[in-house]
Motif scaffolding. Sequence first.
Motif, PDB file in Angstrom:
ATOM      1  N   UNK A 166      46.307  46.505  53.328  1.00 10.68           N
ATOM      2  CA  UNK A 166      46.075  45.193  52.290  1.00 10.68           C
ATOM      3  C   UNK A 166      44.987  45.385  52.316  1.00 10.68           C
ATOM      4  N   UNK A 167      44.287  45.780  51.473  1.00 13.79           N
ATOM      5  CA  UNK A 167      43.072  45.344  51.110  1.00 13.79           C
ATOM      6  C   UNK A 167      42.230  44.888  50.097  1.00 13.79           C
ATOM      7  N   UNK A 168      40.778  44.484  49.740  1.00 11.81           N
ATOM      8  CA  UNK A 168      40.301  44.200  48.433  1.00 11.81           C
ATOM      9  C   UNK A 168      39.471  44.106  47.228  1.00 11.81           C
ATOM     10  N   UNK A 169      38.879  45.354  48.355  1.00 10.63           N
ATOM     11  CA  UNK A 169      38.099  46.638  47.747  1.00 10.63           C
ATOM     12  C   UNK A 169      37.625  46.245  46.012  1.00 10.63           C
ATOM     13  N   UNK A 170      36.764  46.359  45.329  1.00 10.27           N
ATOM     14  CA  UNK A 170      36.848  46.076  44.501  1.00 10.27           C
ATOM     15  C   UNK A 170      36.989  44.746  43.390  1.00 10.27           C
ATOM     16  N   UNK A 171      37.323  44.012  44.170  1.00  9.77           N
ATOM     17  CA  UNK A 171      37.954  42.655  43.806  1.00  9.77           C
ATOM     18  C   UNK A 171      37.087  41.775  44.351  1.00  9.77           C
ATOM     19  N   UNK A 177      28.144  36.786  50.375  1.00  9.85           N
ATOM     20  CA  UNK A 177      28.756  35.048  50.264  1.00  9.85           C
ATOM     21  C   UNK A 177      28.797  34.502  48.388  1.00  9.85           C
ATOM     22  N   UNK A 178      29.641  34.869  47.798  1.00 11.80           N
ATOM     23  CA  UNK A 178      29.583  34.922  45.891  1.00 11.80           C
ATOM     24  C   UNK A 178      30.943  34.012  45.588  1.00 11.80           C
ATOM     25  N   UNK A 179      31.336  33.932  44.513  1.00 11.28           N
ATOM     26  CA  UNK A 179      30.936  32.326  44.069  1.00 11.28           C
ATOM     27  C   UNK A 179      33.250  33.166  43.094  1.00 11.28           C
ATOM     28  N   UNK A 180      33.307  32.145  42.383  1.00 15.61           N
ATOM     29  CA  UNK A 180      34.702  33.271  41.258  1.00 15.61           C
ATOM     30  C   UNK A 180      34.096  33.537  40.501  1.00 15.61           C
ATOM     31  N   UNK A 181      33.324  33.883  39.811  1.00 16.82           N
ATOM     32  CA  UNK A 181      32.433  34.277  39.204  1.00 16.82           C
ATOM     33  C   UNK A 181      32.313  36.521  39.525  1.00 16.82           C
ATOM     34  N   UNK A 182      32.608  36.628  41.000  1.00 15.79           N
ATOM     35  CA  UNK A 182      32.512  37.806  41.565  1.00 15.79           C
ATOM     36  C   UNK A 182      33.715  38.219  41.655  1.00 15.79           C
ATOM     37  N   UNK A 183      34.663  37.433  41.376  1.00 12.40           N
ATOM     38  CA  UNK A 183      36.052  38.127  41.379  1.00 12.40           C
ATOM     39  C   UNK A 183      36.399  39.061  40.332  1.00 12.40           C
ATOM     40  N   UNK A 184      37.018  40.009  41.461  1.00 18.84           N
ATOM     41  CA  UNK A 184      37.523  40.780  39.895  1.00 18.84           C
ATOM     42  C   UNK A 184      39.019  40.593  38.915  1.00 18.84           C
ATOM     43  N   UNK A 185      39.235  41.132  38.742  1.00 19.12           N
ATOM     44  CA  UNK A 185      41.176  40.638  38.207  1.00 19.12           C
ATOM     45  C   UNK A 185      42.194  41.420  39.046  1.00 19.12           C
ATOM     46  N   UNK A 189      50.250  43.560  41.511  1.00 18.45           N
ATOM     47  CA  UNK A 189      50.349  43.725  43.169  1.00 18.45           C
ATOM     48  C   UNK A 189      49.920  43.631  43.794  1.00 18.45           C
ATOM     49  N   UNK A 190      48.935  42.996  43.418  1.00 14.24           N
ATOM     50  CA  UNK A 190      47.588  42.063  44.594  1.00 14.24           C
ATOM     51  C   UNK A 190      47.746  40.734  44.251  1.00 14.24           C
ATOM     52  N   UNK A 191      47.278  40.128  45.547  1.00 14.16           N
ATOM     53  CA  UNK A 191      46.946  38.926  45.490  1.00 14.16           C
ATOM     54  C   UNK A 191      46.634  38.202  47.339  1.00 14.16           C
ATOM     55  N   UNK A 192      46.284  37.563  47.490  1.00 18.13           N
ATOM     56  CA  UNK A 192      45.818  36.668  48.363  1.00 18.13           C
ATOM     57  C   UNK A 192      46.879  36.444  49.342  1.00 18.13           C
ATOM     58  N   UNK A 287      42.250  31.403  36.978  1.00 18.35           N
ATOM     59  CA  UNK A 287      43.384  32.281  36.126  1.00 18.35           C
ATOM     60  C   UNK A 287      44.010  32.918  37.538  1.00 18.35           C
ATOM     61  N   UNK A 288      43.197  33.286  38.355  1.00 18.33           N
ATOM     62  CA  UNK A 288      43.247  33.344  39.526  1.00 18.33           C
ATOM     63  C   UNK A 288      45.387  32.430  39.967  1.00 18.33           C
ATOM     64  N   UNK A 289      44.976  31.317  40.335  1.00 16.99           N
ATOM     65  CA  UNK A 289      45.897  30.479  40.329  1.00 16.99           C
ATOM     66  C   UNK A 289      46.980  31.178  39.295  1.00 16.99           C
ATOM     67  N   UNK A 290      46.509  31.110  38.012  1.00 15.53           N
ATOM     68  CA  UNK A 290      48.027  31.363  37.636  1.00 15.53           C
ATOM     69  C   UNK A 290      48.400  32.981  37.645  1.00 15.53           C
ATOM     70  N   UNK A 291      47.799  33.942  38.072  1.00 21.26           N
ATOM     71  CA  UNK A 291      48.349  34.805  38.442  1.00 21.26           C
ATOM     72  C   UNK A 291      49.081  34.884  39.891  1.00 21.26           C
TER      73      UNK A 291
END
Length: 368
Positions: A166-171, A177-185, A189-192, A287-291
């Motif tokens: 399980x990788x997170x490339x592109x997400x 080091x970034x922030x949540x604005x750098x996180x994709x959708x 089937x994808x989650x941390x 948005x991610x927490x709702x996901x």
Amino acid sequence: MKETRAVPASPLLTVVVPAYNAEDCLGRCLSSLVAADDGGGALEIIVVDDGATDGTGPLADAYAQAHTAIEVIHQANKGHGGAINTGVAAAHGTWLKVCDADDAIDPGALRALLAALRSWRQEGTEPDLVVTNFVYVREGTPSWYRLSHGPARRGPRGIRPGRHVVRFRGLLPVGRIGNWNDVGRFRPDQYLMMHSLAYRREVLEHSGLRLPEHCFYVDNLFAFEPLRQVRTLIYLDLDLYYYTVGRAGQSVADDVIVARLDQHDRVNALMLEAMPRAGEVPEALLRYLVHIYTMSAVVITTMALRSRTPRNLAIKQQLWERLDTTRPDIARRVRASAMGRLMTLPGRPGNWVPVAGYQVARRVLALN
């Protein structure tokens, strides 16, 4: 006798190993961890013997005698969540990661992670969250670690990739080091998962995380509640964590999930209780927490429909009523999502479509 030394004021990383009746696999786990330890105090390993009734405690003590990085805490049984709570409370590291006793860590990837943590500490740019990859490995297959089960042997042999990484490339922001604005959708089937996360310990403290005792599926809370405090994050494309599947009675097995659906629902309710409101956290984080919450609702709904027992169907009904009543704002988001619409289809399609979709996802993840 083990040489005593003062625990460093702040190791780079604390790895908490909750262990209950894990005599058959704990050696593999601890061998993988100490293989990355250079003896310089960067790594702290806290094994929590959660009232085990087999040889888990003596085995952990033997490893601690041989490796100064290891501390063992013996306690009465409190369940997985209670063991993690104890380990977190005892931790000294700047960052913290949990490794279950039946899993393992790739030593080379762990050394790379420690090097990155050291660099950020020196630069004063310590991220709140570090995300790495994890590998699904079926118990008993040749792809698993062949590790010594005794404290005298230090290293792994014959490490080979598992069936599914399980990788997170592109997400996530890769290598920076970034922030949540750098996180994709994230796709459905994808989650941390807990296996991919290393939190800065202050983040855990500020989140007030206290996992429920004697409850399964608390991993979902560990990968949910502290995220409310995360503002900076980074993704390192390292295959760090080896996650065992296929062990008898494992909590992620379908029949076990069905039998313990009430505990899944207990965790779901706590996730909803911890859900921030709009404006309290960055929109991308909400948005991610709702996901994540939606995925929890998907599992409970699917398993209830699959079992068709009155008890589990009542749990499903209770979940959706609780969501609609206590957080209508979140209910609107969940129901508007693709998975939410599938879970709430009326009539006969609403009974078989969620189950069929879940089975496809399980096959994709090589969990069957």
